[in-house]
Scaffold this motif. Structure first.
Motif, PDB file in Angstrom:
ATOM      1  N   ALA A  34      -2.571  -1.744  -6.259  1.00 56.58           N
ATOM      2  CA  ALA A  34      -1.453  -0.804  -6.411  1.00 56.58           C
ATOM      3  C   ALA A  34      -1.118  -0.588  -7.883  1.00 56.58           C
ATOM      4  O   ALA A  34      -0.834   0.544  -8.315  1.00 56.58           O
ATOM      5  CB  ALA A  34      -0.234  -1.333  -5.653  1.00 56.58           C
ATOM      6  N   GLN A  80      -3.792  -6.877  -3.009  1.00 61.80           N
ATOM      7  CA  GLN A  80      -3.262  -5.535  -2.747  1.00 61.80           C
ATOM      8  C   GLN A  80      -2.339  -5.088  -3.879  1.00 61.80           C
ATOM      9  O   GLN A  80      -2.312  -3.916  -4.245  1.00 61.80           O
ATOM     10  CB  GLN A  80      -2.511  -5.532  -1.417  1.00 61.80           C
ATOM     11  CG  GLN A  80      -2.182  -4.153  -0.870  1.00 61.80           C
ATOM     12  CD  GLN A  80      -3.373  -3.511  -0.195  1.00 61.80           C
ATOM     13  OE1 GLN A  80      -4.441  -4.097  -0.157  1.00 61.80           O
ATOM     14  NE2 GLN A  80      -3.197  -2.305   0.308  1.00 61.80           N
ATOM     15  N   ALA A 133       2.437   1.892  -3.403  1.00 58.92           N
ATOM     16  CA  ALA A 133       1.510   2.452  -4.393  1.00 58.92           C
ATOM     17  C   ALA A 133       1.521   3.973  -4.366  1.00 58.92           C
ATOM     18  O   ALA A 133       1.270   4.620  -5.385  1.00 58.92           O
ATOM     19  CB  ALA A 133       0.096   1.932  -4.137  1.00 58.92           C
ATOM     20  N   LEU A 160       7.484   0.440  -8.831  1.00 66.35           N
ATOM     21  CA  LEU A 160       6.514  -0.332  -8.053  1.00 66.35           C
ATOM     22  C   LEU A 160       6.799  -1.830  -8.179  1.00 66.35           C
ATOM     23  O   LEU A 160       6.786  -2.560  -7.181  1.00 66.35           O
ATOM     24  CB  LEU A 160       5.096  -0.025  -8.527  1.00 66.35           C
ATOM     25  CG  LEU A 160       3.981  -0.863  -7.875  1.00 66.35           C
ATOM     26  CD1 LEU A 160       3.887  -0.559  -6.384  1.00 66.35           C
ATOM     27  CD2 LEU A 160       2.639  -0.604  -8.560  1.00 66.35           C
ATOM     28  N   SER A 210       0.825  -1.206   0.000  1.00 63.16           N
ATOM     29  CA  SER A 210       0.000   0.000   0.000  1.00 63.16           C
ATOM     30  C   SER A 210       0.860   1.257   0.000  1.00 63.16           C
ATOM     31  O   SER A 210       0.586   2.215  -0.729  1.00 63.16           O
ATOM     32  CB  SER A 210      -0.918  -0.012   1.227  1.00 63.16           C
ATOM     33  OG  SER A 210      -1.707   1.157   1.264  1.00 63.16           O
ATOM     34  N   ARG A 220      -3.688   1.625  -9.504  1.00 61.75           N
ATOM     35  CA  ARG A 220      -3.484   3.023  -9.110  1.00 61.75           C
ATOM     36  C   ARG A 220      -2.368   3.660  -9.927  1.00 61.75           C
ATOM     37  O   ARG A 220      -2.500   4.773 -10.423  1.00 61.75           O
ATOM     38  CB  ARG A 220      -3.163   3.101  -7.618  1.00 61.75           C
ATOM     39  CG  ARG A 220      -2.931   4.534  -7.132  1.00 61.75           C
ATOM     40  CD  ARG A 220      -2.536   4.570  -5.668  1.00 61.75           C
ATOM     41  NE  ARG A 220      -2.329   5.938  -5.246  1.00 61.75           N
ATOM     42  CZ  ARG A 220      -3.285   6.751  -4.819  1.00 61.75           C
ATOM     43  NH1 ARG A 220      -4.535   6.309  -4.744  1.00 61.75           N
ATOM     44  NH2 ARG A 220      -3.019   7.993  -4.471  1.00 61.75           N
TER      45      ARG A 220
END
Length: 457
Positions: A275, A271, A134, A143, A131, A278
């Motif tokens: 990410a 998760q 991200a 990332l 998290s 996003r």
């Protein structure tokens, strides 16, 4: 004569859920309770006489021996944590309490299996780390690198890749691929039999052992990498569906993936997918903010940024740099005679032809209307810019099929060199712009080079 633990102690410890063991001064097991087998996989009979340290995870052996030394010197040990390797190769997390028995000249220790607790803590930390990544990583590649490190803290991930689905072209791409043997594979069509494609297409996790991998290869199935012993892939499930897959594979005989590893990776993948979504949304917004909506070329702001970077590099490395300023001749007639839709189609075709005339390392921008700019870096000779400008002029002068019409336009092109025609961005652009207008005043469909500036001032 070999020492043994007191009979009364053995009877009591066999009733406990935690494992109790007794170790002599040489670090060998004298006794292990019945619970020892449940935690470590070895029966008490198998373990008697074996060195305790042989079962400890290699990375934890040094500090374990230091702690054992403290116990033998009479310092009780409470809540010491380390890792052991079970008989089946799995790693277990243990919390120890131990003391020294002077009468028996042995260490008496109680072991509690805290593997599930440690896994829960590790998963929570991993979810938080994903998290955070991200929000803090600058782009998708950063990332992916961070996700690789996070997954590597959960399970062996020396060979790790991210596969993402390209819905527009119905294929699977590999934007991040780390493998100790292979390079990045080519894109796979979504109807192929590649394992990563199967994971994305079905939306189901896939765990293959060594025997299963060999059987698939024998049947002609395609697996990424060399002779992987274990292969584990899980889908990246986002709000809009499965967007890709996370995959780990191993070539080492001492590493095996389990159903638990599959569950763990699936849990984290939710998760990770969020990410990635996003970061993709951020990239799309940034692209829209920095590109012309009609031609998808860099807009004025992005072109200025790239020009500044190129000029700084040219100053540092002393290489030629050129700027072309392009304006279409009598473009207004196209809009007046055929409408603005035809004019927009023509501008998009002009942008496409410009892309075909330059290298990927060059930058084409649209400043608005029918004005385009081209940044040419890494030139071997200044004359190379004139060669490219001539190629562009001829390409743009070729007739266009716009709807049912055959249109012809030409271009006036101004050329400015750094630093001869300007040491600053503003000077260089103005010099190329003025050169373009001189070409236009001379009848258009021609090139003109900028006026030299006095660099001594």
């Amino acid at each position: 004569m070999e020492k043994s633990a007191p009979t009364s102690l053995a009877n009591i410890t066999d009733l406990l859920l935690d494992a109790v063991c007794v170790v002599d001064t040489e670090g060998r097991y004298l006794h292990a309770s019945a619970a020892f087998e449940r935690i470590f996989g070895y029966t008490p009979a198998e373990i008697i006489g074996k060195p305790m340290i042989d079962l400890v995870h290699p990375d934890d052996r040094k500090r374990t021996l230091l702690a054992a030394g403290d116990v033998m010197r009479g310092k009780p040990l409470l809540n010491f944590q380390n890792r052991y390797v079970r008989k089946d190769g799995q790693i277990v997390h243990i919390m120890w309490s131990a003391c020294w028995s002077e009468a028996d000249q042995a260490r008496i220790a109680v072991a509690r299996d805290i593997t599930e607790l440690k896994r829960a803590e590790t998963i929570q930390a991993a979810l938080y780390a994903v998290s955070e990544a991200a929000f803090t990583t600058r782009d998708l590649m950063a990332l992916f690198q961070q996700i690789h490190r996070i997954v590597g803290d959960l399970l062996p991930a020396r060979n790790f890749f991210v596969a993402l689905r390209d819905e527009q072209h119905d294929r699977l791409d590999y934007p991040y691929f780390v493998d100790e043997h292979d390079g990045v594979p080519e894109s796979q069509p979504m109807d192929s039999d590649a394992l990563s494609v199967e994971v994305v297409r079905t939306g189901k996790a896939l765990l293959l052992t060594s025997d299963q991998c060999q059987a698939l290869r024998a049947g002609g199935r395609r697996l990424s990498g060399h002779q992987a012993l274990d292969w584990l892939g899980v889908p990246l499930r986002a709000r809009r569906g499965v967007i890709g897959a996370l995959v780990v594979q191993t070539y080492a005989g001492d590493v095996r993936y389990t159903e638990h590893d599959k569950t763990l990776l699936q849990f984290v993948s939710i998760q990770v997918a969020s990410a990635i979504e996003r970061k993709q949304a951020e990239a799309r917004l940034q692209h829209v903010a920095q590109h012309d909506p009609l031609t998808d070329l860099p807009n004025r702001e992005l072109f200025h940024d790239r020009l500044d970077v190129a000029m700084a590099r040219a100053r540092r490395e002393g290489e030629p740099l050129a700027l072309l300023y392009i304006d279409l001749d009598r473009f207004k007639r196209v809009n007046d005679n055929y409408g603005h839709d035809a004019g927009d189609m023509l501008l998009r075709e002009v942008a496409a032809r410009l892309r075909q005339c330059v290298r990927e390392s060059d930058t084409i921008g649209r400043f608005g209307g029918d004005e385009f700019v081209v940044l040419l870096g890494h030139l071997r000779l200044p004359g190379d810019a004139t060669t490219v400008a001539t190629k562009i002029r001829l390409a743009l002068h070729h007739p266009y099929a716009i709807g049912h019409h055959r249109l012809e336009v030409a271009a006036s092109i101004g050329i400015a060199f750094f630093p001869s025609h300007g040491e600053s961005r503003e000077q260089l652009i103005r010099s190329a712009d003025e050169a373009m207008y001189r070409a236009k005043r001379q009848g258009g469909n021609r090139l003109h080079t900028g006026t030299l500036v006095d660099l001594s001032r």
